[in-house]
Scaffold this active site. Structure first.
Site, short mmCIF file in Angstrom:
data_model
loop_
_atom_site.label_atom_id
_atom_site.label_comp_id
_atom_site.label_asym_id
_atom_site.label_seq_id
_atom_site.Cartn_x
_atom_site.Cartn_y
_atom_site.Cartn_z
N ARG A 87 5.34 71.87 -51.98
CA ARG A 87 4.78 72.86 -51.05
C ARG A 87 4.33 74.11 -51.79
NH1 ARG A 87 8.03 75.83 -48.17
NH2 ARG A 87 9.52 74.13 -47.81
N TYR A 140 -16.97 82.58 -38.76
CA TYR A 140 -16.68 81.22 -38.29
C TYR A 140 -15.73 81.27 -37.08
CZ TYR A 140 -14.33 76.70 -38.20
OH TYR A 140 -13.78 75.53 -37.79
N ASP A 214 -15.79 84.95 -47.63
CA ASP A 214 -15.78 83.50 -47.41
C ASP A 214 -17.07 82.95 -48.02
OD1 ASP A 214 -16.15 80.91 -46.40
OD2 ASP A 214 -15.03 81.34 -44.57
N LYS A 239 -16.16 71.32 -47.22
CA LYS A 239 -17.62 71.34 -47.13
C LYS A 239 -18.26 70.93 -48.46
CE LYS A 239 -16.67 72.64 -43.02
NZ LYS A 239 -15.66 73.62 -42.91
N1 PLP Z 1 -15.07 79.10 -43.28
C1 PLP Z 1 -16.25 78.64 -42.87
C2 PLP Z 1 -17.49 79.45 -43.18
C3 PLP Z 1 -16.36 77.45 -42.16
O1 PLP Z 1 -17.56 77.02 -41.75
C4 PLP Z 1 -15.16 76.73 -41.88
C5 PLP Z 1 -15.21 75.46 -41.14
O2 PLP Z 1 -16.22 75.06 -40.62
C6 PLP Z 1 -13.94 77.24 -42.32
C7 PLP Z 1 -13.93 78.42 -43.03
C8 PLP Z 1 -12.65 76.51 -42.04
O3 PLP Z 1 -12.53 75.43 -42.91
P1 PLP Z 1 -11.65 74.12 -42.57
O4 PLP Z 1 -12.36 73.38 -41.49
O5 PLP Z 1 -11.61 73.41 -43.87
O6 PLP Z 1 -10.32 74.60 -42.14
#
Ligand code: PLP
Length: 424
Positions: A87, A140, A214, A239
């Site tokens: 973990r 997001y 991000d 992604k």
């Molecule tokens: N940040 C962005 C810009 C995203 O588009 C997403 C998911 O679509 C996330 C964070 C969250 O990622 P996860 O789905 O891997 O938890």
């Protein structure tokens, strides 16, 4: 890094002497390092440590034996760097973290079970009741939800402003601001935020706050926020970095001290959002082709955007690679290419969007992004449905907006599918 102190007059008023980091820093090859594409394949793994295996082993072990009680105690106390429980860390995760830190030009990284795991572990580690987070107007959907329904419930102040208006950022900072948080390009509206300018404002006026970016939409193949003054980079590895739509994972990158804190607090105790060894292996495999894939994603996205903008059924296209896009020049200064995501609206609005999406055959109606397949979705009812319709209106998310993640297929086939659906 060629940093310099200069006076900035770009926000309608002088905001004083700030640290501006030269855009030369985003040059994609460090003078003293192997090139990005080479490091994406070789960095942080020595096959001689694994009997010459070209690919790293997947260490499927939840715990690690100690040679002595003293060694175990030293590992728990952080005096011995070996693993003790998965973990906290795992050898496959370790290689991934070192490779990500290298590619983002950070000191260290923490890999997590998902992008939301990375965001949660970071925010929970840094913030305490009474602290303030300054957030761009659109993020997001689940990030918004975490801020609104998670952090606010525990006494954290959250405010949203338009980060393309630098005066608003300056005014928005408070004595208790601990995090300044944004995406660029922004999901789903494709606004571009000037990372260097935001970091400069925050650093010179509020040294306590950390700038968190991000970077999921861009990946380090296109943009490296840490070299532009950001303190922490967040990724959904689900992604582009994973790249094949077969895993969920995330990561945080930044200073060694910050990553240690996030690992031992946000990851170990507050979220437990540890990455699975198999996922870490798959992301390492995906990263090997990241640069190559990003070039094709970007090329296809550019073609889609240019095709859409001349189509009579289309009202508006949002893509920073279009010279008419308001974010074009900032994107050109901080991104190597303009990314694989495109957003647009039809003249027929929401009803037209529904008809068009249902008429597609090759392009998949699906959330997520960065996969080989071209994916299309309706943010207002899907990825950003965590905002109420009033909040969507206030945060710039139009009900008629459509989001495309350009895949790796032939652009001709993607455009033909769009054409057929628009005809309908
Ligand atoms: N940040 C962005 C810009 C995203 O588009 C997403 C998911 O679509 C996330 C964070 C969250 O990622 P996860 O789905 O891997 O938890």
């Amino acid at each position: 890094m060629a940093n310099k102190n200069i006076s900035v007059h770009t926000f309608g008023a002088t905001i004083g002497t700030v640290l501006i980091i030269s855009s030369k820093n985003i040059a994609m090859k460090n003078d003293n390092k192997l090139a990005f594409a080479t490091r994406a394949i070789h960095s942080s793994y020595d096959s001689s440590t694994a009997e010459g295996a070209l690919n790293p082993p997947i260490h499927m072990s939840s715990t690690y034996s100690f040679e002595s009680v003293e060694q175990g105690a030293a590992r728990f106390a952080g005096q011995d760097s070996g693993h003790f429980y998965s973990r906290i860390s795992n050898p496959t995760q370790d290689i991934l973290e070192r490779r990500l830190a290298d590619l983002e030009e950070g000191e260290a990284a923490v890999a997590t079970a998902s992008g939301m795991g990375a965001i949660s572990a970071t925010l929970w580690t840094i913030l305490a009741p009474g602290d303030h987070v300054l957030v761009d107007q659109t993020v997001y959907g689940c990030t918004f939800s975490l801020l609104e329904h998670g952090l606010k419930k525990f006494g954290v102040e959250v405010s949203y402003i338009d980060f393309t208006d630098h005066n608003q950022v300056l005014q928005g900072l408070r004595h208790n601001t601990k995090i300044v948080y944004f995406e660029s390009p922004v999901n789903p509206t494709m606004r571009i935020i000037d990372i260097c300018a935001i970091a400069s404002i925050v650093k010179s006026h509020h040294s306590d706050a950390r700038v968190v970016v991000d970077n999921t939409y861009s990946t380090p193949a296109l943009q490296r926020p840490l070299t532009l003054g950001a303190d922490i980079v967040i990724h959904s590895l689900t992604k582009y970095l994973g790249g094949h739509g077969d895993l969920i994972a995330g990561a945080v990158v930044g200073s060694s001290a910050m990553m240690e804190e996030i690992r031992l607090t946000g990851l170990k105790d507050m979220t437990g959002a540890v990455i699975a060894p198999l996922s870490a292996f798959l992301v390492l495999r995906g990263i090997k082709t990241l640069e190559l894939r990003m070039e094709k994603h970007c090329k296809n996205a550019q073609q889609i955007a240019q095709w859409l903008i001349q189509h009579e059924a289309v009202r508006q296209v949002y893509y920073p690679g279009l010279s008419s896009d308001p974010g074009h020049s900032v994107a050109a200064s901080q991104m190597r290419l303009f990314g694989g995501m495109v957003a647009f609206e039809l003249k027929d609005g929401f009803d037209g969007a529904v008809k068009m999406l249902n008429g597609l055959t090759l392009i998949k109606r699906a959330v997520s992004l960065g996969d080989s397949e071209t994916l299309i979705q309706h943010p207002a009812s899907m990825t950003h449905s965590t905002y109420t319709s009033e909040q969507q209106a206030a945060h710039g998310i139009s009900r008629s907006l459509i989001r495309i993640s350009a895949g790796l297929e032939s652009a001709e086939d993607i455009l033909a599918d769009l054409e057929r659906a628009l005809e309908k």
